[in-house]
Scaffold this motif. Structure first.
Motif, PDB file in Angstrom:
ATOM      1  N   CYS A 126       0.851  -1.184   0.000  1.00 26.36           N
ATOM      2  CA  CYS A 126       0.000   0.000   0.000  1.00 26.36           C
ATOM      3  C   CYS A 126       0.895   1.245   0.000  1.00 26.36           C
ATOM      4  O   CYS A 126       1.802   1.374   0.829  1.00 26.36           O
ATOM      5  CB  CYS A 126      -0.919  -0.014   1.219  1.00 26.36           C
ATOM      6  SG  CYS A 126      -1.899   1.491   1.418  1.00 26.36           S
ATOM      7  N   GLN A 133       0.449  -6.000   2.106  1.00 30.17           N
ATOM      8  CA  GLN A 133      -0.873  -6.529   2.407  1.00 30.17           C
ATOM      9  C   GLN A 133      -1.147  -7.756   1.525  1.00 30.17           C
ATOM     10  O   GLN A 133      -0.614  -7.878   0.418  1.00 30.17           O
ATOM     11  CB  GLN A 133      -1.956  -5.473   2.156  1.00 30.17           C
ATOM     12  CG  GLN A 133      -1.791  -4.198   2.959  1.00 30.17           C
ATOM     13  CD  GLN A 133      -2.165  -4.383   4.416  1.00 30.17           C
ATOM     14  OE1 GLN A 133      -2.250  -5.504   4.913  1.00 30.17           O
ATOM     15  NE2 GLN A 133      -2.388  -3.283   5.118  1.00 30.17           N
ATOM     16  N   ASP A 149      -4.692   0.055   0.003  1.00 29.58           N
ATOM     17  CA  ASP A 149      -5.541  -1.003   0.556  1.00 29.58           C
ATOM     18  C   ASP A 149      -6.872  -0.416   1.009  1.00 29.58           C
ATOM     19  O   ASP A 149      -7.015   0.803   1.197  1.00 29.58           O
ATOM     20  CB  ASP A 149      -4.839  -1.758   1.684  1.00 29.58           C
ATOM     21  CG  ASP A 149      -4.522  -0.892   2.878  1.00 29.58           C
ATOM     22  OD1 ASP A 149      -5.414  -0.202   3.390  1.00 29.58           O
ATOM     23  OD2 ASP A 149      -3.339  -0.900   3.321  1.00 29.58           O
TER      24      ASP A 149
END
Length: 669
Positions: A126, A133, A149
């Motif tokens: 991100c 993530q 994200d």
């Protein structure tokens, strides 16, 4: 003390469904209904006594729901206020996640470009929080390859209103490592902050602390404090002073920062750090009331520590010397004694007679309730039962020599003594170099005129109780942990005895728990019995290590009438709600007048001194003098003109002449 266990029933108010049109979400085939979450309530407890019912009001708090958002994979909390749920299947979404569209236009964190929703099991970074993530959706910019994200996409919607602060709190854009203003500790994870007050920053765990909880303080899977504790968002210094500067009841550290949150009992002087009250990491600390209670295990095995001494002793008639000698069968001999057995003992000029079945005429056993004092001339401890030895010419005004049976048969020497292993200690019924046989014990530092074990090479003397100190004990004040005898260094100036709050540095020997850094002076551990009797209360008094339950008012000693702090050990009668200094309770004669005010310790300074009617004659005074403790009415020393109160003195019973112990010594020699 009311030992009834009180359980606070916690229920969640039925979820309210709002009659609005269902939401059609692009990621789910069924319609989603908006569900509002009233915050969790503590209802009045049916088990609380009738007189207390009005005090138990409904409390609102944040709680964790049994739902997880199927998009961001984070928990749904009650401070989110509402969420979307599917009636057909087990599918739930945060409201702010559900209201996201497939394409985000002009998002504040990436204005100017459209962001497209993507979901898969791949890993990505991100560009907002810089975290890797996986297994959660992202929004992707096809123009500049920007990735965000779903958690960061909803940050501006993630706000909470918390009872501890007047302003709305925003979620930090990424997990951080920071100090928390709630608990004062450094945490790693999700934080909420106030944009108006930059200093206000709390972690998620503290934001979710329950407003009420029951605490498991010690080691046996039971709630040792029966009342629910209330979360307080500060501990004002004025209240801290009014409650005698309390320590945390779990870790023992001070509660000195007024801005930190604490848990406290509204019915007792019970205070605890929030992290101590809720910690699940340490087995000896308390935990939330859940279906799975933690269990604390002993840090030792009983079979590996045979004959382990458990303190405190039960009453005044029990002591270390008695316990030690009862195991020395070769010294004590046959337990079937013969009434009237004669003994010639080096400590006394007259023969001694053993009384095994009844007390002799004119001699009464020690009884505080009747103000009768009978102290052994060997250990200076009360004689409360037979057998014991009495001088064959016993006269309470002339020769009042008495000995416990075990004190009459002590070993002649002690080798490899724990506090002085270099030399053997020899039994001395009287130390020739000490005036009137009074010496200061090298271990407990109390004056004594009883028997001693001494090293004449080093001029070191210990009273006969301290001569048999074991290397390890256990104590009710610190259950299930071994306390080992140690010699503290002079650098340990910040370590204090848990009983009297006096420093341990500079002392010869103290008991110590290394795993908890718990210290007790030898005299505090061995000279304060569990139960003691006093004429000022018709019930036995119990030794307390902390304030009594259901007692929030000030503490006053019934003997000296001084106010005292309940964080030092004291004696208490729950039935009468009466308290006494531990140093005042042993006093059953004249010296119970304002004795404690001068010493400020748990142990009565002259606990090992037998004041007696023995008279001495000194030059420059025509009358004999009696050995007593100085009272306020005795005034000033006739020689040095200093106050006599709280001191060992020699006093004329025929006139107002009196001398300090040291002044009398200089007058005799």
């Amino acid at each position: 003390m009311n030992n009834k266990k009180i359980k606070v029933e916690i229920t969640v108010v039925d979820v309210l469904e709002i009659a609005i049109d269902p939401l059609r979400h692009f990621r789910h085939e069924h319609p989603l209904n908006l569900v509002h979450l009233p915050q969790q309530l503590h209802h009045k407890n049916e088990n609380v006594d009738d007189e207390d019912e009005d005090e138990v009001e409904d409390e609102v708090e944040f709680v964790e729901e049994d739902h997880q958002c199927n998009l961001c994979k984070e928990q749904i909390w009650s401070f989110h206020l509402c969420y979307y749920s599917c009636k057909t299947c087990n599918y739930s979404l945060h409201k702010f996640c559900a209201e996201l569209s497939e394409i985000l236009q002009n998002h504040p964190l990436h204005p100017g470009h459209d962001l497209y929703f993507y979901s898969g099991d791949y890993e990505f970074k991100c560009h907002v929080c810089n975290l890797m993530q996986k297994n959660i959706p992202e929004y992707y910019c096809r123009t500049c390859n920007f990735q965000m994200d779903i958690i960061c996409a909803t940050l501006l919607e993630q706000k909470i209103n918390h009872h501890s602060h007047p302003h709305q709190l925003d979620r930090m854009p990424w997990p951080i490592v920071s100090g928390c203003v709630a608990c004062g500790n450094t945490h790693e994870g999700v934080f909420f902050h106030c944009t108006t007050c930059p200093w206000f920053l709390i972690n998620l765990e503290c934001a979710l602390l329950p407003t009420k909880l029951l605490i498991q303080n010690h080691t046996d899977e039971t709630f040792t404090h029966s009342h629910p504790l209330t979360l307080a968002y500060s501990f004002p210094y004025s209240e801290y002073q009014a409650k005698y500067r309390p320590d945390c009841r779990v870790c023992g550290d001070r509660l000195i920062y007024s801005h930190l949150w604490i848990y406290k009992c509204d019915k007792c002087m019970y205070y605890v750090h929030v992290d101590c009250a809720t910690s699940k990491r340490e087995s000896f600390m308390s935990i939330f009331q859940t279906a799975s209670l933690g269990k604390t295990y002993k840090n030792f095995k009983e079979d590996e520590h045979l004959n382990l001494l458990h303190c405190p002793f039960q009453d005044e008639g029990d002591n270390l010397l008695k316990r030690y000698m009862s195991n020395q069968h070769e010294l004590i001999g046959d337990s079937k004694q013969r009434e009237g057995e004669m003994l010639t003992h080096a400590s006394h000029e007259h023969p001694l007679i053993l009384f095994d079945k009844q007390t002799p005429a004119g001699v009464s056993l020690h009884d505080p309730m009747k103000r009768i004092q009978l102290l052994c001339d060997g250990c200076v401890k009360p004689i409360m039962t037979v057998p014991f030895y009495v001088c064959c010419q016993y006269d309470d005004k002339q020769c009042c020599f008495v000995l416990h049976e075990w004190c009459a048969k002590l070993p002649a020497e002690v080798q490899e003594y724990v506090g002085h292993p270099e030399h053997t200690l020899f039994l001395l019924t009287k130390i020739p170099s000490k005036f009137f046989g009074v010496f200061e014990c090298a271990v407990c530092e109390l004056p004594s005129n009883g028997f001693a074990y001494g090293c004449t090479i080093c001029d070191l003397y210990v009273d006969i109780n301290c001569a048999f100190i074991p290397k390890e004990i256990t104590h009710d004040a610190h259950p299930n942990h071994l306390l080992s005898i140690v010699k503290p260094s002079y650098t340990q100036y910040e370590e204090f005895c848990k009983a009297c709050k006096y420093p341990v540095y500079g002392r010869n020997l103290v008991f110590h728990c290394p795993s908890c850094n718990f210290y007790i002076h030898v005299e505090c551990a061995l000279l304060l019995p569990r139960v003691i009797k006093h004429k000022f209360d018709k019930h036995p008094l119990n030794l307390r290590y902390e304030p009594a339950e259901n007692h929030t008012s000030k503490y006053f000693c019934e003997i000296c009438e001084d106010e005292f702090t309940p964080w030092e050990w004291f004696y208490h009668c729950t039935t009468c709600a009466q308290s006494m200094h531990a140093a005042c309770v042993p006093l059953i004669l004249q010296c119970e007048q304002n004795t404690y005010a001068y010493y400020r310790k748990c142990i009565y300074k002259f606990l090992n001194v037998k004041f007696r009617g023995t008279l001495i004659k000194i030059k420059d005074h025509s009358h004999h003098l009696a050995f007593v403790q100085g009272l306020e009415s005795d005034g000033m020393c006739s020689k040095c003109r200093d106050r006599l109160q709280y001191k060992m003195i020699f006093k004329c019973l025929e006139c107002e002449f009196a001398l300090h112990f040291k002044c009398a010594y200089s007058s005799v020699n």
